[in-house]
Design an enzyme around this catalytic site. Structure first.
Site, mmCIF file in Angstrom:
data_model
loop_
_atom_site.group_PDB
_atom_site.id
_atom_site.type_symbol
_atom_site.label_atom_id
_atom_site.label_comp_id
_atom_site.label_asym_id
_atom_site.label_seq_id
_atom_site.Cartn_x
_atom_site.Cartn_y
_atom_site.Cartn_z
ATOM 1 N N ASN A 94 0.812 -1.240 0.000
ATOM 2 C CA ASN A 94 0.000 0.000 0.000
ATOM 3 C C ASN A 94 0.838 1.280 0.000
ATOM 4 O O ASN A 94 0.493 2.239 -0.679
ATOM 5 C CB ASN A 94 -0.981 -0.005 1.172
ATOM 6 C CG ASN A 94 -0.301 -0.106 2.512
ATOM 7 O OD1 ASN A 94 0.785 -0.662 2.640
ATOM 8 N ND2 ASN A 94 -0.932 0.444 3.532
ATOM 9 N N GLU A 121 6.432 -0.499 15.832
ATOM 10 C CA GLU A 121 7.383 -0.001 14.845
ATOM 11 C C GLU A 121 6.793 1.298 14.328
ATOM 12 O O GLU A 121 5.573 1.416 14.270
ATOM 13 C CB GLU A 121 7.546 -0.973 13.676
ATOM 14 C CG GLU A 121 8.024 -2.374 14.054
ATOM 15 C CD GLU A 121 8.044 -3.307 12.840
ATOM 16 O OE1 GLU A 121 8.597 -2.936 11.810
ATOM 17 O OE2 GLU A 121 7.476 -4.386 12.941
ATOM 18 N N CYS A 174 -3.784 0.926 6.607
ATOM 19 C CA CYS A 174 -4.210 0.173 7.789
ATOM 20 C C CYS A 174 -4.947 1.089 8.753
ATOM 21 O O CYS A 174 -5.810 0.658 9.505
ATOM 22 C CB CYS A 174 -2.996 -0.444 8.467
ATOM 23 S SG CYS A 174 -1.689 0.760 8.812
ATOM 24 N N GLU A 189 2.356 -6.162 12.262
ATOM 25 C CA GLU A 189 1.622 -4.906 12.086
ATOM 26 C C GLU A 189 0.490 -5.219 11.128
ATOM 27 O O GLU A 189 0.709 -5.394 9.922
ATOM 28 C CB GLU A 189 2.549 -3.824 11.508
ATOM 29 C CG GLU A 189 3.724 -3.458 12.410
ATOM 30 C CD GLU A 189 3.308 -2.762 13.691
ATOM 31 O OE1 GLU A 189 2.150 -2.312 13.793
ATOM 32 O OE2 GLU A 189 4.130 -2.693 14.622
#
Ligand code: NAD
Length: 490
Positions: free
Chosen positions: A156, A466, A288, A254
Site C-alpha cells: 500500500n 514499529e 491500515c 503490524e
C-alpha cells in the site's frame, strides 16, 4: 508498457547481485491505473529463499561485528542516495500503485525521514546503566542483534514499508531478507539498487520477489531466520505467528484496522468532514489506519451526512496530481470490495454514494473503486467488522458519548481512533478509554511519525511497536552485564 524506470524483468537481489529464480518462474505486475503490463518479476520459491537466507547468514558476522556508528554511516549513505533519487523512487511508486506523483513523493519523503532517524540510532542504540543491590557491583544492559531478519511487507505504501523494516533491522546489526510485496516489485528492487550503490556490503540486505505462499511462507518457516517482521493482513499474520511460534522465533506483526472516527455534537463539522474524507479516501482507502467507521452523534448526524456526501461527490478519481485518490492495487482487491458492498446492501445497509467499480472511459481499464459512503449497516455485519482496504466508509448514528465510545471499542481491531470535539473532558476520556494503539483529537485516523511508535491492540498486531526507537526492541536482544569490583585490588 514499461516506463524505463525499471527493467522489464525485475530480479532478486541476493548477495549483492541480481538473480533470477532457480526454476526461472516469473509473474506479471500490472499498472493499477491502466490495467496494462508494467513488468514481470521473479517468482521466488523455497530454493531462492534458501539462497537468500544463506547469503544473509554468511554476511552476518562482519555486519554485526561493525560498530553501530559504522553501520549508521552506511545507512545514512543509503538515505542520502534515496534523497538524491527521490523523484525516481516516487515515479516508480506512482507507476506501481497508481497514486498521484505528489503523493508518491510525500511517501518517499516519509521513507527518507525514517531512514535518517534510524541511521542516527547508530550513535545512540542506548542500553541502560542502573544500580545494584550489592556493593561494588555495577549493572548495565547492552543491545545485541538477533541474526537474520525475515521482513515481509504489503504494497500500500511500498517505499515507506521497505524503510520501516530495513533500517531498524540493519542498524541493530542484523542482516536481512526482504520479501517484497508482489504488486510493487520494482520499488523494492530499486531500493536494493540504491543500497548497493551507497556501499551496503553484499549479502547484508537480500531482496526476494515472489508471491506470499511460495516465497513468504518458506522465509517464515526457515530455521535460520531469527526474527520475522510482517506488515499485512490479520489472516496472514495469524499464520505467520503460528509457523514462527513453533520454533520460538521472535515475531512482530503490524496488521489491519477497522478504525473509528467519532464526530460529537460540539465538533467543528467542516473540519470533521475534511478529515473524514482524508481518513477514508486518501491512498484510495488502502491504509491500515483508514477511517472506516464514522460514528456520529444523532444531534448532528443529518447535517454531517449531507456535508460528507457533498464532499465525496466533489472528489476527483485518477492517477494525477489533479486527483484526490487513485485506483486500488489490483483487480482481485477491487472485486472483493464490490462484493463486500453488495453483501452489505443485501443485509439492509444503504449506499449513499459510490458502491461500484468506475466504468467511465478514463477509469474502465484501471482498477478504480468509486469513493463509497454507506449508512444503516448493522454494527455486527461483515462491512462493519471486516477490513475492506478500499475507499469505503460507513456512517453510524449514536445517541451520546458513551454509545460512541462503546461502538468505537466494539471491534476485533484496535489500530487507530479519532474524536472530533471541542470538549476537553470528552477528548481526554476518549483518548484514555479507546482501545487503540493510536488516538487522535480533531484530525484523522493517521499513522505515526518516524520517531513515534506505531502499532495496534487486539487483532491489529501482537503488541510490538514499529517504527520509533521501540522498533529497536524487535530487532535486538538485551543482555545484562554485571561487573563486580574487588576493592582490595584497587
Ligand atoms: P497480505 O497479508 O495479503 O500480504 C502482505 C504480504 O504478505 C505480501 O508480501 C504477501 O506476499 C505476503 N504473504 C501472503 N501470504 C503469505 C504467507 N502465507 N506467508 C508469508 N507471507 C505471505 O496483505 P495485503 O492485502 O497485501 O495488504 C493489506 C493489509 O496490510 C491490510 O490488512 C492492512 O491493514 C495491512 N497493513 C498494516 C499496516 C500496519 O502498520 N499495521 C501497514 C500497512 C498495511
Amino acid at each position: 508498457m514499461n516506463t524505463k524506470l525499471f527493467p522489464e524483468i525485475v530480479l532478486n537481489w541476493i548477495d549483492g547481485a541480481e538473480k533470477g529464480a532457480t526454476d526461472g518462474a516469473l509473474f506479471n505486475n500490472l499498472s493499477p491505473a491502466s490495467g496494462k503490463m508494467l513488468c514481470q518479476a521473479v517468482g521466488s520459491k523455497q530454493a531462492d529463499v534458501d539462497r537468500a537466507v544463506a547469503a544473509a547468514k554468511n554476511a552476518y558476522p562482519a555486519w554485526a561485528g561493525m560498530t553501530p556508528v559504522q553501520r549508521g554511516d552506511i545507512l545514512m549513505a543509503i538515505a542520502r542516495n534515496m534523497r538524491e533519487n527521490a523523484e525516481t523512487i516516487a515515479a516508480i511508486v506512482a507507476a506501481e500503485t497508481g497514486m498521484a506523483p505528489s503523493a508518491a513523493l510525500g511517501e518517499t519523503g516519509g521513507a527518507i525521514a525514517q531512514a535518517e532517524f534510524m541511521a542516527g540510532e547508530g550513535r545512540r542504540l542506548y542500553g541502560r546503566t542502573t544500580t545494584s543491590a550489592v556493593p561494588n557491583k555495577y549493572a548495565m544492559t547492552v543491545r545485541h542483534p538477533l541474526g537474520v531478519a525475515g521482513l515481509i511487507i504489503a504494497a500500500n505504501t511500498p517505499i515507506a514499508n521497505v524503510a520501516w523494516k530495513v533500517f531498524p533491522a540493519l542498524i541493530c546489526g542484523n542482516t536481512a531478507v526482504l520479501k517484497a510485496a508482489e504488486d510493487t516489485p520494482a520499488t523494492a528492487w530499486y531500493f536494493g539498487k540504491l543500497a548497493q550503490e551507497a556501499g551496503l556490503p553484499s549479502g547484508v540486505l537480500n531482496i526476494l520477489q515472489g508471491l506470499g505462499e511460495a516465497a513468504g511462507a518458506p522465509l517464515v518457516a526457515h530455521p535460520d531466520v531469527a526474527v520475522v517482521s510482517f506488515t499485512g493482513s490479520t489472516a496472514v499474520g495469524r499464520q505467520i505467528a503460528e509457523t514462527a511460534g513453533r520454533r520460538l522465533a521472535k515475531v512482530s506483526l503490524e496488521l489491519g484496522g477497522k478504525n473509528p472516527l467519532v464526530v460529537c455534537d460540539d465538533a467543528d463539522l467542516d473540519n470533521a468532514v475534511k478529515w473524514v474524507v482524508l481518513s477514508a479516501f486518501s491512498n484510495a482507502g488502502q491504509r491500515c489506519a483508514a477511517g472506516s467507521r464514522i460514528i456520529v452523534f444523532d444531534a448532528v448526524y443529518d447535517q454531517f451526512r449531507e456535508l460528507l456526501v457533498a464532499a465525496t461527490q466533489r472528489l476527483k478519481v485518477g492517477p494525477t496530481d489533479m486527483d484526490d485518490l487513485g485506483p486500488v492495487i489490483n483487480e482481485t482487491q477491487l472485486t472483493n470490495m464490490v462484493a463486500a458492498v453488495e453483501q452489505a446492501s443485501q443485509e439492509g445497509a444503504h449506499v449513499l454514494i459510490g458502491g461500484s467499480r468506475m466504468t467511465t472511459p478514463d477509469h474502465a481499464d484501471g482498477f478504480y473503486m468509486a469513493p463509497t459512503v454507506i449508512e444503516n449497516a448493522d454494527p455486527r455485519s461483515g462491512i462493519s467488522t471486516q477490513e475492506v482496504f478500499g475507499p469505503i466508509t460507513c456512517l453510524y448514528r449514536v445517541s451520546d458519548f458513551d454509545a460512541a465510545l462503546q461502538m468505537a471499542n466494539d471491534s476485533p481491531y484496535g489500530l487507530t481512533a479519532c474524536i472530533h470535539s471541542r470538549n476537553v473532558h470528552r477528548v481526554m476520556e476518549f483518548t484514555q478509554k479507546v482501545q487503540a494503539g493510536v488516538a487522535v483529537v480533531n484530525a484523522g485516523t493517521y499513522g505515526s511519525e518516524p520517531h513515534m511508535p506505531f502499532g495496534g491492540v487486539k487483532q491489529s498486531g501482537n503488541g510490538s511497536r514499529e517504527p520509533g526507537t521501540e522498533a529497536l526492541d524487535i530487532y535486538s536482544n538485551l543482555k545484562d552485564i554485571y561487573i563486580c569490583v574487588e576493592p582490595d585490588l584497587i
